[in-house]
Design an enzyme around this catalytic site. Sequence first.
Site, PDB file in Angstrom:
ATOM      1  N   GLY A  60      78.587  75.695 -52.197  1.00  0.00           N
ATOM      2  CA  GLY A  60      78.163  74.889 -50.560  1.00  0.00           C
ATOM      3  C   GLY A  60      79.238  74.725 -49.913  1.00  0.00           C
ATOM      4  O   GLY A  60      80.298  75.195 -49.377  1.00  0.00           O
ATOM      5  N   THR A  64      74.969  77.947 -56.483  1.00  0.00           N
ATOM      6  CA  THR A  64      75.874  79.062 -55.946  1.00  0.00           C
ATOM      7  C   THR A  64      76.785  79.864 -57.618  1.00  0.00           C
ATOM      8  O   THR A  64      76.549  79.273 -57.561  1.00  0.00           O
ATOM      9  CB  THR A  64      76.748  79.003 -54.842  1.00  0.00           C
ATOM     10  OG1 THR A  64      76.340  78.762 -53.807  1.00  0.00           O
ATOM     11  CG2 THR A  64      77.927  80.141 -54.296  1.00  0.00           C
TER      12      THR A  64
END
Length: 603
Positions: free
Chosen positions: A486, A403
């Site tokens: 995450g 991410t």
Amino acid sequence: MTRVLAAIVLGTSLASIVHAQSDNAFGVPTATNPQPSARIVAAAGSRAQGWLAQGRSEVLARHGVVATSDPLASEAGLEILRKGGNAIDAIVAAAAVLDVTSQNDTGIGGDLFALVWSAADQKLYALNSAGWAPEAWTREFFTEELGVTEMPDFGVNAATVPGAISGYDALLTRFGTLGFAETFERAARLAEEGWGQAERRHADLSRVQDRLRDDPDSAATFLVDGAVPPLYSIIRNPDLADALRLIQRDGRDAFYKGPIADAIVAKVQAGGGVMTHADLAEYTSEWIEPVSSSYHGYDIFQLPPPGQGFAALEMLNILEVCAPQHKVDLAALGPAHPDYWHFMVEAKKLAYSDLYAYNADPKFVDVPIEELLSKSYAASLCDRIDMNAASEPSVEGGLKGGTVYLTAADRWGNMVSLVHSVYDVYGSAVTIPPYGMILHNRGNPFSLDADHPNVVEPRKRPFHSIIAGFVMQGGAPLMTFGNMGGRVQPETHAQHMVNMIDHGMNVQMTTDAARFTHNQRSNVLAMEQQLEALVGTALRARGHDVKAVNGGAVGGYQGILFTPEPGLEAPVYGAQSIEQDAPVNGVYRVGSDHRKDGSAVGW
């Protein structure tokens, strides 16, 4: 003393002195030592003021600021601000650069969420740009046609419709002053001209190279002659540049209805997937209402389900409400006391148990957010914490993560908190030719349990790990923040709020301080090395399964804090139109995480 004389005095030959130099001078990698700095044994230096272990000062600026996990992305956003664009324009430009340089974490084949403070409206808006499941994604498709008992980890049947480009379009259309032509220009040029391969991305690519080799298009895009490009080498992706140029010209339709859509459908269906042109063409992002709770007088905002942000709020509620019952004072204990960390971890377990039990797309199931975020509900959980013993989580679960979190603010007072991802490292490991873009694997978190709220269904959005945070006080904007990584995101969001509100850490110190992450499935408590050395033994005595980890386990943070000029009850902004060049009436303070090559910039 000359070098020759020094050699004579020390009884050594000049040849031996010359030979003693590193084979990796200036950190240049070699085939035998591809990561030279990893083998060097040295003591870390310290600052001269403040908390000496803080890695660097906050960045302070008044005209505009950007913080991302890549200096090239931060500079792209800053370039837009200097040219007169606002924070929304800047965040899209910065994110687009990350889509080029950081396909290990993100890409135009991923999803995004955002919280936007509009200075003109004096209101906080939330954007859900999570892609939905293809129309043919029924539970039976996976269990009967594919014959699987769990959702695929990788491949075309792990990919929902990508939402990122729709999200960019929604942001620019509602709040931006520029379009794709301007905001995508820096990213397109980087894809064409090339950029340097940095350490973290080189390590990620090395780790998943075998997976990428399974897809010829991925191997052709990310590997060179089947091998990982060397550290610091120049990387180019002209195919991705072509995709960005199409979007610059034709907007979101190039992706969802045009040639990029054709390429996505062709690749997915060739691999046994069922995504159609209609799945892409009918997809839209959604403007939604954020969820919030208070913590010691500050209002903390998160995105609602299917994002996992409510777990951060529930964890903060438990910390606030249950502390008096257990005679815990986090501020007094401080982050060097075992009681402090035990209480934090036990609160996390309770919040994540509710997260894994209830989180799903609220268009398909009723997620009881109002109850879960009530102080009374938090109070009902207090007796499940034993200050003398570690507990087993009542509900297990876990997610992956790959991410980026980024944030920007401008001289008009607009602030954006945005998170963007392809989920796993290099997502599905499927690349869409001829456009050099990795497809995410956001479908993987769906459940195949018919009774679970997150069971896969057509046009449903999956449980989403990526979240963005925002803080207000008295109705005024105070801070954007986020922590990519995450499953660690809610627990780290809560840790940052405790750091800054309870301990008075600044927006840089909070990320330089050590963090923990707890695995809800294995019940392993991971702590960064120096923190584990400090409290690990005491926590093991209470039953925690503690292990020491490096910073890769706890994700990466960015944050922007606004401090108005003294005497102002609310922010007053000098510039009231795009033509004016006055700074914000106050100062932005910005922090960024060294764990993810973070860069905070301003002007």
